[in-house]
Design a protein around this motif. Structure first.
Motif, PDB file in Angstrom:
ATOM      1  N   ARG A  29     -39.080  35.797 -12.325  1.00 51.32           N
ATOM      2  CA  ARG A  29     -39.239  35.221 -13.670  1.00 51.32           C
ATOM      3  C   ARG A  29     -38.796  33.768 -13.680  1.00 51.32           C
ATOM      4  O   ARG A  29     -39.442  32.918 -14.317  1.00 51.32           O
ATOM      5  N   TRP A  30     -37.716  33.460 -13.007  1.00 48.23           N
ATOM      6  CA  TRP A  30     -37.246  32.075 -12.962  1.00 48.23           C
ATOM      7  C   TRP A  30     -38.275  31.167 -12.315  1.00 48.23           C
ATOM      8  O   TRP A  30     -38.540  30.060 -12.797  1.00 48.23           O
ATOM      9  N   ILE A  31     -38.857  31.614 -11.206  1.00 43.29           N
ATOM     10  CA  ILE A  31     -39.860  30.789 -10.528  1.00 43.29           C
ATOM     11  C   ILE A  31     -41.072  30.583 -11.433  1.00 43.29           C
ATOM     12  O   ILE A  31     -41.609  29.470 -11.541  1.00 43.29           O
ATOM     13  N   GLY A  32     -41.503  31.644 -12.098  1.00 42.71           N
ATOM     14  CA  GLY A  32     -42.617  31.516 -13.028  1.00 42.71           C
ATOM     15  C   GLY A  32     -42.315  30.545 -14.146  1.00 42.71           C
ATOM     16  O   GLY A  32     -43.163  29.704 -14.515  1.00 42.71           O
ATOM     17  N   LYS A  65     -43.177  22.943 -15.258  1.00 47.20           N
ATOM     18  CA  LYS A  65     -43.518  21.835 -14.361  1.00 47.20           C
ATOM     19  C   LYS A  65     -42.274  21.166 -13.773  1.00 47.20           C
ATOM     20  O   LYS A  65     -42.197  19.937 -13.662  1.00 47.20           O
ATOM     21  N   VAL A  66     -41.289  21.992 -13.424  1.00 47.99           N
ATOM     22  CA  VAL A  66     -40.150  21.476 -12.671  1.00 47.99           C
ATOM     23  C   VAL A  66     -40.700  20.935 -11.355  1.00 47.99           C
ATOM     24  O   VAL A  66     -41.502  21.595 -10.683  1.00 47.99           O
ATOM     25  N   VAL A  67     -40.278  19.746 -10.972  1.00 47.12           N
ATOM     26  CA  VAL A  67     -40.883  19.036  -9.839  1.00 47.12           C
ATOM     27  C   VAL A  67     -40.926  19.908  -8.588  1.00 47.12           C
ATOM     28  O   VAL A  67     -39.915  20.475  -8.157  1.00 47.12           O
ATOM     29  N   ASN A  68     -42.139  20.019  -8.036  1.00 40.83           N
ATOM     30  CA  ASN A  68     -42.406  20.694  -6.758  1.00 40.83           C
ATOM     31  C   ASN A  68     -42.284  22.216  -6.804  1.00 40.83           C
ATOM     32  O   ASN A  68     -42.363  22.861  -5.755  1.00 40.83           O
ATOM     33  N   TRP A  69     -42.143  22.807  -7.989  1.00 35.68           N
ATOM     34  CA  TRP A  69     -42.073  24.274  -8.077  1.00 35.68           C
ATOM     35  C   TRP A  69     -43.373  24.833  -8.639  1.00 35.68           C
ATOM     36  O   TRP A  69     -43.863  24.382  -9.673  1.00 35.68           O
ATOM     37  N   THR A  70     -43.936  25.805  -7.929  1.00 37.67           N
ATOM     38  CA  THR A  70     -45.173  26.446  -8.356  1.00 37.67           C
ATOM     39  C   THR A  70     -45.035  27.957  -8.155  1.00 37.67           C
ATOM     40  O   THR A  70     -44.065  28.433  -7.550  1.00 37.67           O
ATOM     41  N   THR A  71     -46.016  28.693  -8.605  1.00 39.11           N
ATOM     42  CA  THR A  71     -46.000  30.145  -8.395  1.00 39.11           C
ATOM     43  C   THR A  71     -46.135  30.482  -6.908  1.00 39.11           C
ATOM     44  O   THR A  71     -45.834  31.604  -6.497  1.00 39.11           O
TER      45      THR A  71
END
Length: 238
Positions: free
Chosen positions: A182-185, A191-197
């Motif tokens: 859930r946190w990653i999603g 749109k936290v920099v460089n974080w995607t599903t």
């Protein structure tokens, strides 16, 4: 184990002795460490600790002792080692050659070199100033997030494979896997920099009797670094 990975040993009786490993042998090493985690946790006489540094030091001592009587007897383990590229940063736990040369995909490693970098974290993250409940992944206050360090190249920039160990102090592995997903999603949507599903962590196996799980993830990295594959080893401590 090593025979299955195509490892070759060349004995010469000196530091020039060569052990050739496929990159997949590092995954086998992480699987070996995973198998040792419940043995370490349940050892009679092991002092109960809750601090990350104390738990990591205990685990390192255990692995040093156990590796001497395994097919990994050519390795040593150390804590708080400077990163190969980012000298000012320290890696929680590393595996390194012991009195030999280890070659992985044509790259030479001696006893001064890190063969495998491993970051250790507590779940849940301890409360405190500058802490973030998502610190296994990311810390919005500073660069102490576990996975984020690998993604940024602050840890393991010279490596294609790394490890993470979670000492689960409360809650279950299943609960933590769902929460971290859930946190990653949420970070991806925000749109936290460089974080995607694509940074999601996949459960590979869960062993409820041992209260252990092995998970994996693959992450793009900053700059011109190639992606890194991470193995996540989660052990419930209670």
């Amino acid at each position: 184990m090593l025979a299955d990975e195509g490892a070759t040993r060349i004995h010469t009786g000196t530091l020039a002795e060569g052990i050739h490993l496929a990159a997949t042998s590092l995954i086998s090493l992480l699987d070996y460490i995973a198998a040792e985690l419940p043995i370490w946790r349940d050892r009679p006489g092991r002092k109960v600790e809750t601090a990350e540094t104390a738990l990591t030091s205990q685990l390192c001592a255990h692995l040093i002792s156990r590796a001497r009587h395994s097919s990994w007897d050519f390795l040593q383990f150390r804590v708080e080692e400077p990163d190969v590229v980012k000298k000012g940063r320290k890696i929680d736990l590393i595996a390194a050659p012991l009195s030999c040369v280890v070659w992985v995909e044509g790259r030479k490693h001696i006893d001064f070199d890190t063969l495998l970098p491993i970051e250790c974290k507590l779940l849940p993250t301890p409360r405190g100033t500058g802490r973030d409940k998502r610190e296994y992944l990311y810390n919005r206050h500073k660069s102490t997030g576990g996975v984020a360090r690998f993604k940024a190249g602050h840890h393991g920039a010279a490596h294609a494979i790394g490890g993470m160990i979670a000492f689960v102090q409360s809650g279950s592995i299943s609960d933590w896997h769902a929460k971290i997903d859930r946190w990653i999603g949420a970070m991806s949507r925000a749109k936290v920099v460089n974080w995607t599903t694509g940074d999601q962590i996949t459960l590979r196996r869960h062993e409820p009797p041992e209260r252990l799980a092995v998970l994996s993830s693959r992450h793009d990295r900053a700059g011109k670094l190639d992606p890194i594959d991470l193995r996540h080893l989660w052990i419930e401590m209670r």
